[in-house]
Motif scaffolding. Structure first.
Motif, short mmCIF file in Angstrom:
data_model
loop_
_atom_site.label_atom_id
_atom_site.label_comp_id
_atom_site.label_asym_id
_atom_site.label_seq_id
_atom_site.Cartn_x
_atom_site.Cartn_y
_atom_site.Cartn_z
N ASN A 1 0.81 -1.22 0.00
CA ASN A 1 0.00 0.00 0.00
C ASN A 1 0.85 1.27 0.00
O ASN A 1 0.34 2.37 -0.05
CB ASN A 1 -0.99 0.01 1.17
CG ASN A 1 -0.30 -0.12 2.50
OD1 ASN A 1 0.93 -0.27 2.56
ND2 ASN A 1 -1.07 -0.06 3.57
N SER B 1 0.09 10.37 -3.51
CA SER B 1 0.48 9.64 -2.30
C SER B 1 1.95 9.87 -1.95
O SER B 1 2.32 9.82 -0.78
CB SER B 1 0.19 8.14 -2.44
OG SER B 1 1.11 7.53 -3.31
N MET C 1 2.42 1.19 7.11
CA MET C 1 1.22 1.99 6.81
C MET C 1 -0.03 1.12 6.99
O MET C 1 -0.90 1.05 6.10
CB MET C 1 1.30 2.61 5.40
CG MET C 1 2.29 3.76 5.32
SD MET C 1 1.75 5.17 6.36
CE MET C 1 3.21 6.23 6.30
N ASP C 2 -0.09 0.52 8.15
CA ASP C 2 -1.14 -0.45 8.47
C ASP C 2 -2.29 0.27 9.18
O ASP C 2 -2.21 0.62 10.35
CB ASP C 2 -0.53 -1.53 9.38
CG ASP C 2 -1.53 -2.61 9.77
OD1 ASP C 2 -2.75 -2.34 9.72
OD2 ASP C 2 -1.09 -3.71 10.13
N ILE C 3 -3.38 0.48 8.46
CA ILE C 3 -4.44 1.32 8.99
C ILE C 3 -5.25 0.62 10.09
O ILE C 3 -5.69 1.26 11.04
CB ILE C 3 -5.35 1.86 7.85
CG1 ILE C 3 -6.16 3.05 8.37
CG2 ILE C 3 -6.26 0.76 7.30
CD1 ILE C 3 -6.64 3.95 7.28
N VAL D 1 -2.92 6.90 4.01
CA VAL D 1 -3.62 5.79 3.37
C VAL D 1 -4.94 6.24 2.74
O VAL D 1 -5.27 5.86 1.62
CB VAL D 1 -3.88 4.63 4.38
CG1 VAL D 1 -4.66 3.51 3.71
CG2 VAL D 1 -2.56 4.11 4.94
N LYS D 2 -5.68 7.09 3.47
CA LYS D 2 -7.02 7.47 3.00
C LYS D 2 -7.03 8.79 2.23
O LYS D 2 -8.06 9.16 1.65
CB LYS D 2 -7.97 7.59 4.20
CG LYS D 2 -8.16 6.28 4.96
CD LYS D 2 -8.99 5.29 4.16
CE LYS D 2 -9.38 4.09 5.01
NZ LYS D 2 -10.17 3.12 4.24
#
Lengths: 237, 237
Positions: free
Chosen positions: B3, B84, B149-151, B217-218
């Motif tokens: 991601n 990003s 980057m683990d949401i 991420v979002k």
């Protein structure tokens, strides 16, 4: 305003965008200054209605931080600024974060003033008023210096923080004697101490904004230097 | 790591530069985590030598913040990242500022531990150890989440701060009883309270880093939302 080098861009639109963000920072700064002034008045005069209004308006400050940050990212993506333009945008994104945290202090003072102070212990807050006015003045001056990117004024404000620290030390000593004399006053005094600490931190945040002014004007990062080092670095250039 | 979308750039050099900054953030994070762990051990075991080493090493943390920030500005000027990539660079520049402030807490704890605690009041610090370990774990986890980057993990850590706040409230109540019982303990207890508050603030800073992960991420700014709002915003996307 000549040291801002605005007006040199081929694209008039780019100029307008940079100028717009700068204006937004000034509007946000003005709002934060008002919030802080109102918070100190609300605390001092035990004005509950004013305190509630400050708490309510903290949302506006928060929204402005997010909006200005978004505008900064947009301008980087679209205009690909370099050199002093890029430094200006980076300085702005860091400055609004400091302003938002100063806004939080105003909110915090009002919440404490509303909830925690019994009528009997209101006199404690008198000690904080002068410290509060001192930091409002510092904030006012640093916003002014930021608007003009005035490095001499930034140096003066940077030094001012030492006086805020000394004033704060005096307040702590004074508040400690209250607790020792009357243990029943401890909860209220702790609240007053927490307020004092938050107000003292405003001085540090104004110092940080001074460092962003140094960074913009001199193109060099002055953070984490001792006061003496900062003076000699600024003198060299 | 998929991601992060690294590896999609035409320029292999640009990839390498982005990856290098990310690695630097992890190195800085690791150092701050070590500093904080050492500070809590130094406080708990009254280890003066360790405390001195932490204070000495705070300079390294400060220097890393400045170096990473400079690298971010260089990459923006040179590579003109968008989307990003730009969000990653902006998230990094804000994250290192939070990490630096967590480093300051380690430094502060050690200074207080060295200067202010008389042997007689050392037991006060026991109360802080568990809070300290809790925030070290939170910092460890958020660094891990940032690396990947683990949401989902970021959401879990974001919620964890509530527990830190509750633990902190309990400590304040406990420390207050000491002061009431023995006014001579007031100066030491105030120091312990200031340490506790600094440690509690680490939880808030970890929460801020979670928000930068959400942002990356979002692609949306989640700051200044209530916990419920954050949950529903995250669920929507």
């Amino acid at each position: 305003m000549e040291n801002l080098n605005l007006g040199k861009h081929i694209s008039g639109q780019f100029n307008a965008e940079l100028e717009h963000i700068r204006t937004q920072v000034m509007v946000m700064g003005g709002l934060v200054e008002q919030q802080l002034t109102d918070a100190i008045n609300a605390m001092h005069q035990a004005d509950e209605e004013l305190a509630r209004r400050v708490i309510e308006d903290d949302r506006k400050v928060n929204n402005m931080e997010v909006a200005i940050d978004e505008a900064c990212v947009r301008i980087i993506a679209k205009r690909q600024p370099t050199a002093s333009d890029l430094r200006l945008v980076m300085a702005i994104t860091k400055t609004v974060s400091e302003l938002e945290r100063i806004g939080d202090v105003a909110d915090k003072i009002c919440r404490m003033a509303l909830e925690k102070f019994s009528q009997q212990h209101k006199p404690l807050l008198v000690n904080l008023e002068s410290l509060g006015r001192h930091t409002v003045q510092m904030l006012h001056d640093v916003l002014d210096a930021f608007a003009r990117m005035d490095i001499d004024e930034a140096v003066r404000i940077y030094r001012e923080d030492k006086k805020v620290d000394q004033e704060y030390e005096g307040i702590i000593r004074q508040l400690m004697t209250y607790m020792m004399e009357d243990p029943r006053s401890i909860p209220s005094v702790l609240t007053a101490l927490a307020c004092a600490r938050s107000i003292e931190r405003i001085g540090d945040r104004c110092q940080n904004i001074c460092e962003f002014i140094f960074y913009f004007v001199k193109g060099q990062d002055f953070r984490h230097r001792s006061g003496d080092e900062v003076e000699s670095l600024l003198a060299k250039k």
